[in-house]
Design an enzyme around this catalytic site. Sequence first.
Site, PDB file in Angstrom:
ATOM      1  N   PRO A   9       0.834  -1.162   0.000  1.00 52.90           N
ATOM      2  CA  PRO A   9       0.266   0.018   0.198  1.00 52.90           C
ATOM      3  C   PRO A   9       0.894   1.098   0.057  1.00 52.90           C
ATOM      4  O   PRO A   9       1.842   1.221   0.900  1.00 52.90           O
ATOM      5  CB  PRO A   9      -0.779  -0.209   1.229  1.00 52.90           C
ATOM      6  CG  PRO A   9      -0.461  -1.357   1.954  1.00 52.90           C
ATOM      7  CD  PRO A   9       0.414  -2.119   1.289  1.00 52.90           C
ATOM      8  N   ASN A  10       0.442   2.286  -0.828  1.00 58.71           N
ATOM      9  CA  ASN A  10       0.890   3.554  -0.958  1.00 58.71           C
ATOM     10  C   ASN A  10       2.233   3.691  -1.361  1.00 58.71           C
ATOM     11  O   ASN A  10       2.503   4.963  -1.814  1.00 58.71           O
ATOM     12  CB  ASN A  10       1.011   4.258   0.598  1.00 58.71           C
ATOM     13  CG  ASN A  10      -0.359   4.164   0.985  1.00 58.71           C
ATOM     14  OD1 ASN A  10      -1.369   4.856   0.319  1.00 58.71           O
ATOM     15  ND2 ASN A  10      -0.816   3.755   2.303  1.00 58.71           N
ATOM     16  N   ARG A  17       3.671  11.397  -1.591  1.00 59.14           N
ATOM     17  CA  ARG A  17       3.400  11.396  -0.135  1.00 59.14           C
ATOM     18  C   ARG A  17       4.673  11.559   0.606  1.00 59.14           C
ATOM     19  O   ARG A  17       5.848  11.274   0.341  1.00 59.14           O
ATOM     20  CB  ARG A  17       3.090   9.802   0.230  1.00 59.14           C
ATOM     21  CG  ARG A  17       3.896   8.900  -0.322  1.00 59.14           C
ATOM     22  CD  ARG A  17       3.293   7.339   0.118  1.00 59.14           C
ATOM     23  NE  ARG A  17       3.212   7.163   1.550  1.00 59.14           N
ATOM     24  CZ  ARG A  17       3.759   5.908   2.103  1.00 59.14           C
ATOM     25  NH1 ARG A  17       4.251   5.130   1.346  1.00 59.14           N
ATOM     26  NH2 ARG A  17       3.422   5.911   3.581  1.00 59.14           N
ATOM     27  N   TYR A  22      10.269   9.788   1.639  1.00 56.31           N
ATOM     28  CA  TYR A  22      10.384   8.974   0.421  1.00 56.31           C
ATOM     29  C   TYR A  22      10.912   9.632  -0.566  1.00 56.31           C
ATOM     30  O   TYR A  22      11.348   8.892  -1.362  1.00 56.31           O
ATOM     31  CB  TYR A  22       8.958   8.468   0.334  1.00 56.31           C
ATOM     32  CG  TYR A  22       8.395   7.562   1.345  1.00 56.31           C
ATOM     33  CD1 TYR A  22       8.887   6.186   1.754  1.00 56.31           C
ATOM     34  CD2 TYR A  22       7.427   8.028   2.148  1.00 56.31           C
ATOM     35  CE1 TYR A  22       8.470   5.427   2.775  1.00 56.31           C
ATOM     36  CE2 TYR A  22       6.879   7.322   3.262  1.00 56.31           C
ATOM     37  CZ  TYR A  22       7.353   6.006   3.535  1.00 56.31           C
ATOM     38  OH  TYR A  22       6.873   5.409   4.523  1.00 56.31           O
ATOM     39  N   ASN A  73       7.868  -5.314  -0.211  1.00 60.55           N
ATOM     40  CA  ASN A  73       8.131  -4.246   0.428  1.00 60.55           C
ATOM     41  C   ASN A  73       6.268  -4.021   0.868  1.00 60.55           C
ATOM     42  O   ASN A  73       5.599  -3.582   0.117  1.00 60.55           O
ATOM     43  CB  ASN A  73       8.152  -2.874  -0.300  1.00 60.55           C
ATOM     44  CG  ASN A  73       8.043  -1.588   0.603  1.00 60.55           C
ATOM     45  OD1 ASN A  73       7.435  -1.603   1.720  1.00 60.55           O
ATOM     46  ND2 ASN A  73       8.565  -0.400   0.233  1.00 60.55           N
ATOM     47  N   ALA A  76       2.510  -0.750   5.151  1.00 62.73           N
ATOM     48  CA  ALA A  76       1.956  -0.853   6.560  1.00 62.73           C
ATOM     49  C   ALA A  76       1.549  -2.173   6.691  1.00 62.73           C
ATOM     50  O   ALA A  76       1.506  -2.359   8.174  1.00 62.73           O
ATOM     51  CB  ALA A  76       0.736   0.217   6.530  1.00 62.73           C
ATOM     52  N   GLU A  97      12.608  -8.918   2.626  1.00 64.47           N
ATOM     53  CA  GLU A  97      11.763  -7.685   2.959  1.00 64.47           C
ATOM     54  C   GLU A  97      12.708  -6.383   3.145  1.00 64.47           C
ATOM     55  O   GLU A  97      13.496  -6.418   3.305  1.00 64.47           O
ATOM     56  CB  GLU A  97      11.050  -7.859   4.400  1.00 64.47           C
ATOM     57  CG  GLU A  97      10.145  -6.623   4.612  1.00 64.47           C
ATOM     58  CD  GLU A  97       9.514  -6.827   5.997  1.00 64.47           C
ATOM     59  OE1 GLU A  97       8.907  -7.802   6.203  1.00 64.47           O
ATOM     60  OE2 GLU A  97       9.929  -5.946   6.836  1.00 64.47           O
ATOM     61  N   HIS A  99      12.395  -2.158   2.910  1.00 62.13           N
ATOM     62  CA  HIS A  99      11.498  -0.571   2.939  1.00 62.13           C
ATOM     63  C   HIS A  99      12.587   0.522   2.588  1.00 62.13           C
ATOM     64  O   HIS A  99      13.737   0.327   2.865  1.00 62.13           O
ATOM     65  CB  HIS A  99      11.458  -0.453   4.700  1.00 62.13           C
ATOM     66  CG  HIS A  99      10.475  -1.553   5.150  1.00 62.13           C
ATOM     67  ND1 HIS A  99       9.171  -1.578   4.697  1.00 62.13           N
ATOM     68  CD2 HIS A  99      10.874  -2.979   5.844  1.00 62.13           C
ATOM     69  CE1 HIS A  99       8.727  -2.942   5.474  1.00 62.13           C
ATOM     70  NE2 HIS A  99       9.599  -3.405   5.803  1.00 62.13           N
ATOM     71  N   ARG A 106      11.786   5.275  13.042  1.00 61.01           N
ATOM     72  CA  ARG A 106      10.415   6.075  12.779  1.00 61.01           C
ATOM     73  C   ARG A 106       9.455   5.653  14.032  1.00 61.01           C
ATOM     74  O   ARG A 106       9.936   5.429  15.159  1.00 61.01           O
ATOM     75  CB  ARG A 106       9.941   5.634  11.353  1.00 61.01           C
ATOM     76  CG  ARG A 106      10.547   6.103  10.277  1.00 61.01           C
ATOM     77  CD  ARG A 106      10.017   5.895   9.047  1.00 61.01           C
ATOM     78  NE  ARG A 106       8.725   6.629   8.726  1.00 61.01           N
ATOM     79  CZ  ARG A 106       7.672   6.423   7.992  1.00 61.01           C
ATOM     80  NH1 ARG A 106       7.998   5.379   6.896  1.00 61.01           N
ATOM     81  NH2 ARG A 106       6.707   7.032   7.614  1.00 61.01           N
TER      82      ARG A 106
END
Length: 144
Positions: A9-10, A17, A22, A73, A76, A97, A99, A106
């Site tokens: 997502p996103n 965003r 990012y 990735n 969320a 995985e 990111h 964060r």
Amino acid sequence: MKVLVINGPNINFLGIREKNIYGTKNYENLCSYIKDESKKLEVDVDILQSNIEGEIIGYIQDAYEKYDGIVINPGAYTHYSIAIYDALKSVSIKTVEVHISNIHSREEFRRKSVTAPACIGQICGFGFYGYIMAIMGLIKEDEV
């Protein structure tokens, strides 16, 4: 080697965003970068993205016996999707995985990954290059 890259997502809103986290490059820039760098590594790569958990699970299941590795990735979903974890475990495909940001620096809720234990490793905080590091990790893992 054939690798499936799955973005959650996103990720499709890169460049729109949270540019302070990012960056300003968009999703098409990310896909082009992954494809260009994968060619140099002689890796055949397919890239998929979904904002829907069930579609991501479908991508993972469809990868069974078709891909040598997965780079994911989960966005969320990283922090709460036991369903994606279960899908990764069920296909037994080596997965890394990734990111773009450093999830460990964060918000507290982003620091725990429930999907990473289904993977051979996790890479975070290196921007787009993290995807290439993940692919390189799959190559090295395949050589063992």
